[in-house]
Design a protein around this motif. Structure first.
Motif, PDB file in Angstrom:
ATOM      1  N   GLY A   1       0.798  -1.210   0.000  1.00  0.00           N
ATOM      2  CA  GLY A   1       0.000   0.000   0.000  1.00  0.00           C
ATOM      3  C   GLY A   1       0.837   1.269   0.000  1.00  0.00           C
ATOM      4  O   GLY A   1       2.071   1.224  -0.002  1.00  0.00           O
ATOM      5  N   HIS A   2       0.155   2.401  -0.020  1.00  0.00           N
ATOM      6  CA  HIS A   2       0.838   3.698  -0.130  1.00  0.00           C
ATOM      7  C   HIS A   2      -0.021   4.782   0.490  1.00  0.00           C
ATOM      8  O   HIS A   2      -1.232   4.606   0.652  1.00  0.00           O
ATOM      9  N   VAL A   3       0.614   5.895   0.832  1.00  0.00           N
ATOM     10  CA  VAL A   3      -0.139   6.983   1.477  1.00  0.00           C
ATOM     11  C   VAL A   3      -0.449   8.127   0.513  1.00  0.00           C
ATOM     12  O   VAL A   3      -1.225   9.013   0.830  1.00  0.00           O
ATOM     13  N   GLY A   4       0.146   8.095  -0.678  1.00  0.00           N
ATOM     14  CA  GLY A   4      -0.122   9.135  -1.669  1.00  0.00           C
ATOM     15  C   GLY A   4       0.895  10.262  -1.603  1.00  0.00           C
ATOM     16  O   GLY A   4       1.581  10.443  -0.592  1.00  0.00           O
ATOM     17  N   ALA A   5       0.963  11.020  -2.720  1.00  0.00           N
ATOM     18  CA  ALA A   5       1.943  12.098  -2.836  1.00  0.00           C
ATOM     19  C   ALA A   5       1.742  13.137  -1.735  1.00  0.00           C
ATOM     20  O   ALA A   5       0.612  13.507  -1.422  1.00  0.00           O
ATOM     21  N   GLY A   6       2.832  13.568  -1.150  1.00  0.00           N
ATOM     22  CA  GLY A   6       2.776  14.657  -0.168  1.00  0.00           C
ATOM     23  C   GLY A   6       2.396  14.225   1.233  1.00  0.00           C
ATOM     24  O   GLY A   6       2.505  15.015   2.175  1.00  0.00           O
ATOM     25  N   ALA A   7       1.941  12.991   1.390  1.00  0.00           N
ATOM     26  CA  ALA A   7       1.523  12.538   2.730  1.00  0.00           C
ATOM     27  C   ALA A   7       2.724  11.976   3.490  1.00  0.00           C
ATOM     28  O   ALA A   7       3.745  11.641   2.903  1.00  0.00           O
ATOM     29  N   ASP A   8       2.567  11.886   4.805  1.00  0.00           N
ATOM     30  CA  ASP A   8       3.645  11.379   5.656  1.00  0.00           C
ATOM     31  C   ASP A   8       3.559   9.847   5.735  1.00  0.00           C
ATOM     32  O   ASP A   8       2.557   9.293   6.167  1.00  0.00           O
ATOM     33  N   LEU A   9       4.644   9.225   5.313  1.00  0.00           N
ATOM     34  CA  LEU A   9       4.682   7.765   5.273  1.00  0.00           C
ATOM     35  C   LEU A   9       4.520   7.143   6.662  1.00  0.00           C
ATOM     36  O   LEU A   9       4.025   6.027   6.800  1.00  0.00           O
TER      37      LEU A   9
END
Ligand SMILES: [Zn+2]
Length: 258
Positions: free
Chosen positions: A98-106
Motif C-alpha cells: 500500500g501507499h499513502v499518496g503524494a505529499g503525505a507522511d509515510l
C-alpha cells in the motif's frame, strides 16, 4: 520446492493441473472492486487438494491510506478475504504494502498498518497468515524501499505478519536482487512466498510490468537464487496463459533443482 502460478479463479485446480503446478494463487473477487467473497462450491475439493493454495487480496485494498473512506473498507475487506481464504485451506493471503499518496507522511502509513492488524485482532484474529508484498511503485509506498520495509516491520512484526517477495517489483522498485533474501530476512525474519516474475520495466523504473522468466530485464539466475535461498514456494504471475506459465514453471524447476 513448490512452484506454481497465479491463475483464473473459476477452476484453479484445473488451471494448476494444466500447468504442472503444485501451488496456485488466485483472486476471490474482482481485484478492482470492494466485493466480499462468496462461498465457493469447490471449497472442499480445494481444501482436500495436494496443491498448495494462496489467495491474493484485491488490488484496491490499501490499509495504509490516510483517507478513511479507503482505509476502513480496506481493513474490512482484508478480513473478509482472510476468512474466505482460510475456508479454502489457503496457506496465506497476499496483500500489497500500500501507499499513502503524494505529499503525505509515510509514518501514518506504517501506523495504519498496525491499526489494520489491531482491527483483525479485535475481530477474533486472522485465521491465516497475511503476507505483505513489496511493490514496484506507488506514491509514498510502504513496502517499495527496504529502508521503509524496516519501519513497516517495526509496526507489524509483532502481529506475525508474513512477507511475499515479488522479484519484478523489487527490481523495478530499485532493490538489487543479489543477496536480496538475506537482506529481507534481516528485516522481516521470514519470506513466506516468492512471486517469481521477470520485469519489462528497467531497474528502479517503478513500473509494475511482469514478464516471462528470461524474457525481461532480470537475469533468470537471480530469480532462481531467490527461490533457492528463501526455501519458500514460488508463484509465477507471468503472461502467456497456460503455455507461457508452464514454460516459466518448468524453467524455474529445472534451474532451482527440484
Ligand atoms: Zn506479485
Amino acid at each position: 520446492m513448490r512452484i506454481g502460478a497465479h491463475v483464473d479463479s473459476a477452476d484453479p485446480l484445473a488451471e494448476a493441473a494444466a500447468r504442472g503446478a503444485d501451488a496456485v494463487q488466485f483472486f476471490l473477487t474482482d481485484p478492482q472492486k470492494y466485493n466480499s467473497p462468496k462461498p465457493r462450491e469447490d471449497a472442499e475439493r480445494i481444501r482436500a487438494s495436494e496443491v498448495e493454495v494462496f489467495v491474493h487480496a484485491p488490488y484496491i485494498v490499501n490499509v495504509a491510506s490516510p483517507n478513511n473512506r479507503i482505509r476502513i473498507p480496506s481493513r474490512k475487506l482484508l478480513m473478509a478475504h482472510a476468512r474466505a481464504a482460510a475456508e479454502l485451506g489457503a496457506k496465506g493471503l497476499i496483500v500489497h504494502g500500500g501507499h499513502v499518496g503524494a505529499g503525505a507522511d509515510l509514518t501514518a502509513g506504517f501506523t495504519n498498518w498496525r491499526k489494520a492488524f489491531e482491527y483483525a485482532e479485535s475481530e477474533g484474529g486472522l485465521p491465516l497468515p497475511v503476507l505483505i508484498e513489496n511493490t514496484a511503485g506507488g506514491d509514498n509506498a510502504c513496502a517499495r524501499r527496504f529502508d521503509d520495509l524496516a519501519r513497516l516491520w517495526d509496526e507489524v512484526g509483532r502481529f506475525g505478519a508474513g512477507f511475499c517477495l515479488d522479484t519484478c517489483h523489487a527490481f523495478a522498485g530499485g532493490e538489487d536482487l543479489t543477496g536480496i533474501v538475506d537482506r529481507i530476512k534481516s528485516i522481516t525474519g521470514r519470506i513466506d512466498l516468492i512471486h517469481a516474475n521477470d520485469s519489462k520495466g528497467g531497474f528502479d523504473s517503478g513500473q509494475d510490468r511482469h514478464d516471462n522468466i528470461g524474457s525481461g530485464k532480470i537475469d533468470p539466475e537471480l530469480v532462481v537464487a531467490a527461490i533457492r535461498a528463501s526455501g519458500a514456494p514460488a508463484i509465477v504471475e507471468t503472461p502467456g496463459g497456460v503455455e507461457g506459465q508452464t514454460a516459466d514453471i518448468a524453467l524455474l524447476r529445472e534451474r532451482a533443482g527440484s
